[in-house]
Design a protein around this motif. Structure first.
Motif, PDB file in Angstrom:
ATOM      1  N   ILE A   1     -17.189 -13.555 -13.390  1.00  0.00           N
ATOM      2  CA  ILE A   1     -17.916 -14.047 -14.561  1.00  0.00           C
ATOM      3  C   ILE A   1     -19.411 -14.120 -14.260  1.00  0.00           C
ATOM      4  O   ILE A   1     -20.247 -13.675 -15.056  1.00  0.00           O
ATOM      5  CB  ILE A   1     -17.382 -15.434 -14.976  1.00  0.00           C
ATOM      6  N   ARG A   2     -19.748 -14.682 -13.104  1.00  0.00           N
ATOM      7  CA  ARG A   2     -21.166 -14.808 -12.732  1.00  0.00           C
ATOM      8  C   ARG A   2     -21.841 -13.445 -12.645  1.00  0.00           C
ATOM      9  O   ARG A   2     -22.979 -13.265 -13.089  1.00  0.00           O
ATOM     10  CB  ARG A   2     -21.274 -15.528 -11.388  1.00  0.00           C
ATOM     11  N   LYS A   3     -21.116 -12.476 -12.123  1.00  0.00           N
ATOM     12  CA  LYS A   3     -21.687 -11.154 -11.891  1.00  0.00           C
ATOM     13  C   LYS A   3     -21.727 -10.297 -13.156  1.00  0.00           C
ATOM     14  O   LYS A   3     -22.688  -9.554 -13.382  1.00  0.00           O
ATOM     15  CB  LYS A   3     -20.868 -10.437 -10.812  1.00  0.00           C
ATOM     16  N   ASN A   4     -20.695 -10.425 -13.997  1.00  0.00           N
ATOM     17  CA  ASN A   4     -20.558  -9.497 -15.120  1.00  0.00           C
ATOM     18  C   ASN A   4     -20.716 -10.119 -16.502  1.00  0.00           C
ATOM     19  O   ASN A   4     -20.979  -9.398 -17.471  1.00  0.00           O
ATOM     20  CB  ASN A   4     -19.171  -8.828 -15.068  1.00  0.00           C
TER      21      ASN A   4
ATOM     22  N   GLU B   1     -16.565 -15.601  -9.712  1.00  0.00           N
ATOM     23  CA  GLU B   1     -17.544 -14.633  -9.210  1.00  0.00           C
ATOM     24  C   GLU B   1     -17.683 -13.462 -10.173  1.00  0.00           C
ATOM     25  O   GLU B   1     -18.793 -12.961 -10.416  1.00  0.00           O
ATOM     26  CB  GLU B   1     -17.124 -14.130  -7.824  1.00  0.00           C
TER      27      GLU B   1
ATOM     28  N   PRO C   1     -22.376 -13.564 -17.564  1.00  0.00           N
ATOM     29  CA  PRO C   1     -23.003 -14.893 -17.481  1.00  0.00           C
ATOM     30  C   PRO C   1     -23.162 -15.586 -18.828  1.00  0.00           C
ATOM     31  O   PRO C   1     -23.462 -16.779 -18.873  1.00  0.00           O
ATOM     32  CB  PRO C   1     -24.373 -14.583 -16.863  1.00  0.00           C
ATOM     33  N   SER C   2     -22.947 -14.861 -19.929  1.00  0.00           N
ATOM     34  CA  SER C   2     -23.122 -15.459 -21.257  1.00  0.00           C
ATOM     35  C   SER C   2     -21.887 -16.215 -21.741  1.00  0.00           C
ATOM     36  O   SER C   2     -21.910 -16.819 -22.816  1.00  0.00           O
ATOM     37  CB  SER C   2     -23.470 -14.368 -22.278  1.00  0.00           C
TER      38      SER C   2
END
Length: 254
Positions: free
Chosen positions: A113-116, A111, A118-119
């Motif tokens: 990673i997805r939020k902060n 979560e 994504p690259s």
């Protein structure tokens, strides 16, 4: 050069992964649960600069937003290696004490990673396989007779990070079967000074279950990651020698 986030950097497997990453010149940020553990990592790697090795304190990795702080930096990560997970031998509830915290912690990281971030290109997640026997206890003291040397497991994580064809796949890391009886025989043959402390050679027990063993397939890891596993004899011999060095060091510093 990749920039890597390695969770649980003071753990048994993660400490070996960290050694390999730094030896390869990678830039690493690792997480630990306390300032004391952070200092231990810095003391173990005195020649790593602050730009090559950073440490972030994550006291409770299953709490909401636990890993958000890891991604609040100017430099982004290329790879995340998630090894932080609760593990201990004295447990009464496998689901509640091992599986649930591991799952919650992994979801919290994904979560974040997805939020902060994504690259991020690759995320590597370490999984343990846990066995449980309720009706009987095999001689070797476990229902799981597979093993792997931690150095080979650490190298596999690095190879999985570097290999182009290692995306969205699971790799079973094992060098094969082991039993306590085999371990005793390796020590008996390589370290005769310990023979008086070992069970007699014809002592029963410590072998494989009479009903046989399950099969396994580790070919994906050997083919795609190019792994060559250490033998049980080599691993046990190195372990005993490592313990001897530790024992001698304790005598010197006592």
């Amino acid at each position: 050069m990749a920039r890597v986030l390695l969770t649980g950097g003071n753990g048994f497997l993660a400490s070996h992964i960290l050694d390999l990453l730094l030896a390869r010149g990678q830039s690493v940020v690792t997480t630990v649960r306390s300032h004391e553990k952070a200092e231990q990592i810095r003391e173990r790697h005195p020649y790593a600069s602050t730009t090559q090795l950073g440490v972030i304190i994550v006291p409770d990795f299953i709490s909401a937003g636990a890993f958000d702080e890891c991604f609040k930096s100017d430099a982004s990560f290329d790879v995340v290696m998630h090894t932080a997970s609760p593990f201990r031998y004295s447990i009464t509830d496998i689901q509640g004490e091992l599986l649930d915290p591991a799952i919650i912690g992994t979801i919290a990281l994904l979560e974040a990673i997805r939020k902060n971030a994504p690259s991020i290109k690759k995320v590597r997640i370490r999984n343990f396989m846990v066995g449980e026997y309720k009706a009987e206890i095999p001689d070797t003291g476990t229902s799981f007779f597979l093993w792997v040397d931690v150095r080979d497991a650490a190298l596999a994580h690095i190879r999985a990070m570097e290999a182009l064809g290692a995306v969205n796949q699971r790799f079973l890391l094992t060098a094969g079967y082991f039993s306590n009886k085999e371990i005793c025989e390796v020590i008996r043959g390589s370290f005769p000074e310990y023979r008086p402390q070992l069970p007699e050679q014809n002592t029963g027990g410590g072998g494989y279950p009479n009903k046989g063993l399950y099969g396994f397939d580790n070919s994906r890891a050997t083919k795609k990651l190019g792994l060559t596993y250490r033998t049980l004899s080599a691993s046990i011999t190195d372990t005993v020698m490592s313990l001897q060095k530790l024992q001698n060091w304790e005598k010197i510093t006592a």
